[in-house]
Scaffold this motif. Sequence first.
Motif, PDB file in Angstrom:
ATOM      1  N   SER A 176      59.642  19.300  15.029  1.00 61.96           N
ATOM      2  CA  SER A 176      61.022  18.856  14.831  1.00 61.96           C
ATOM      3  C   SER A 176      61.561  18.256  16.126  1.00 61.96           C
ATOM      4  CB  SER A 176      61.897  20.036  14.414  1.00 61.96           C
ATOM      5  OG  SER A 176      63.267  19.742  14.573  1.00 61.96           O
ATOM      6  N   THR A 177      61.934  16.989  16.082  1.00 65.07           N
ATOM      7  CA  THR A 177      62.512  16.377  17.281  1.00 65.07           C
ATOM      8  C   THR A 177      63.874  16.987  17.604  1.00 65.07           C
ATOM      9  OG1 THR A 177      63.352  14.543  15.920  1.00 65.07           O
ATOM     10  CG2 THR A 177      61.260  14.205  17.055  1.00 65.07           C
TER      11      THR A 177
ATOM     12  N   ASN B  70      62.571  11.109  26.390  1.00 59.20           N
ATOM     13  CA  ASN B  70      63.642  11.992  26.841  1.00 59.20           C
ATOM     14  C   ASN B  70      63.303  12.688  28.157  1.00 59.20           C
ATOM     15  OD1 ASN B  70      66.013  12.240  24.751  1.00 59.20           O
ATOM     16  ND2 ASN B  70      64.147  11.997  23.541  1.00 59.20           N
TER      17      ASN B  70
ATOM     18  N   TYR C 111      59.101  10.590  21.440  1.00 55.41           N
ATOM     19  CA  TYR C 111      60.393  11.276  21.528  1.00 55.41           C
ATOM     20  C   TYR C 111      60.432  12.158  22.768  1.00 55.41           C
ATOM     21  CZ  TYR C 111      64.437  14.159  20.643  1.00 55.41           C
ATOM     22  OH  TYR C 111      65.643  14.800  20.796  1.00 55.41           O
ATOM     23  N   ILE C 112      59.368  12.904  22.985  1.00 52.63           N
ATOM     24  CA  ILE C 112      59.308  13.798  24.136  1.00 52.63           C
ATOM     25  C   ILE C 112      59.392  13.009  25.437  1.00 52.63           C
ATOM     26  CG2 ILE C 112      57.795  15.396  25.406  1.00 52.63           C
ATOM     27  CD1 ILE C 112      56.680  16.215  22.593  1.00 52.63           C
TER      28      ILE C 112
ATOM     29  N   GLY D 159      64.560  18.433  21.168  1.00 54.59           N
ATOM     30  CA  GLY D 159      65.731  17.962  21.905  1.00 54.59           C
ATOM     31  C   GLY D 159      66.566  19.104  22.442  1.00 54.59           C
TER      32      GLY D 159
ATOM     33  N   THR E 120      55.173   9.064  17.218  1.00 53.33           N
ATOM     34  CA  THR E 120      56.619   9.254  17.144  1.00 53.33           C
ATOM     35  C   THR E 120      57.038  10.531  17.871  1.00 53.33           C
ATOM     36  OG1 THR E 120      56.826   8.037  15.061  1.00 53.33           O
ATOM     37  CG2 THR E 120      58.569   9.612  15.586  1.00 53.33           C
ATOM     38  N   THR E 121      56.293  11.615  17.634  1.00 55.56           N
ATOM     39  CA  THR E 121      56.584  12.883  18.308  1.00 55.56           C
ATOM     40  C   THR E 121      56.405  12.756  19.813  1.00 55.56           C
ATOM     41  OG1 THR E 121      55.848  14.132  16.360  1.00 55.56           O
ATOM     42  CG2 THR E 121      55.957  15.322  18.451  1.00 55.56           C
TER      43      THR E 121
END
Length: 325
Positions: A52-53, A103, A99-100, A57, A95-96
């Motif tokens: 889960s992004t 950020n 995202y990491i 987050g 995508t996962t």
Amino acid sequence: MKSSIFTSALAGLAMASGAAAKLKWFGINQSVAEFGSGTYPGVWGTNFYFPSTTSIGTLIGEGYNIFRVAFAMERLVPNELTGSADAAYLANLTTTINYITDNGAYAVLDPHNFGRYYSNIITDTAGFGSFWTTVATAFKDNDKVIFDTNNEYHDMDQTLVLNLNQAAINAIRAAGATSQYIFAEGNSYSGAYVWNTTNENLSGLTDSADKLVYEMHQYLDSDNSGTSDVCVSTTIGVDRVVGATEWLRENGKIGVLGEFAGGANSQCETAIKGLLDHLQANSDVWQGALWWAGGPWWGDYIYSFEPPSGTAYTYYDTLLKTYTP
């Protein structure tokens, strides 16, 4: 195993010498894309999922700066090691990872396969190198990606473990991924408690980019398996890693504790704090640590670090946040 008296003295010596400092990396494993072991390719949303992004987050916002993302080799590169990547699975994994890293955190690519492919021990070092060429080519331009050669080799010929690690390192660098770290794992489930007696030959690994880190795992229950919430003692964390600390220093190597955890109780909490204090006090050789594990399908798992209500997240988050860089 060292006595707790020796362990305390060693940690104290390191602190007195000025070696204590914040770890470079401190974070949480993300486990769900490798679920459904043995069912390949499996069905997304039924057999496996992706982290889960939203949860990641939250954790990044709390200061955690590294996430080890488990995946199945058989889903990423199906049928044979020399094959092409499955486009859909790679897209979700990317995508996962993006995202990491977008950020500001590090993302560890973790083929969670225990040195096996379709349940068979991997003996084809050239094929293993080909698999890593495929993976590294897809992520070579992302400086915050880290390549983990394979999760927890076990019950394998020790020379084979050495050769598989070296094949992965060589393939990753040859693919053009020259700026990223590589985490090399060892035999006996990469256990820190037996590293200096089991994985001695891995000191011979070479990396043209000189960014090799030795990844070890350590749990605090009676059989080191991470299946119980009962920790052996309040000092067991340090007791089980001190030999690995000595091995790293004697061989001029750098290590990371890629998996650790303990039950949600006061005895384990004291043992976890002692373990992390030891790693921090010896940060000249230990670069980081990652809790096992977060992920949206863990439910009431004893070590679940999934916000907002995972058992370990609610119990340990306040403590663990004090070790973030």
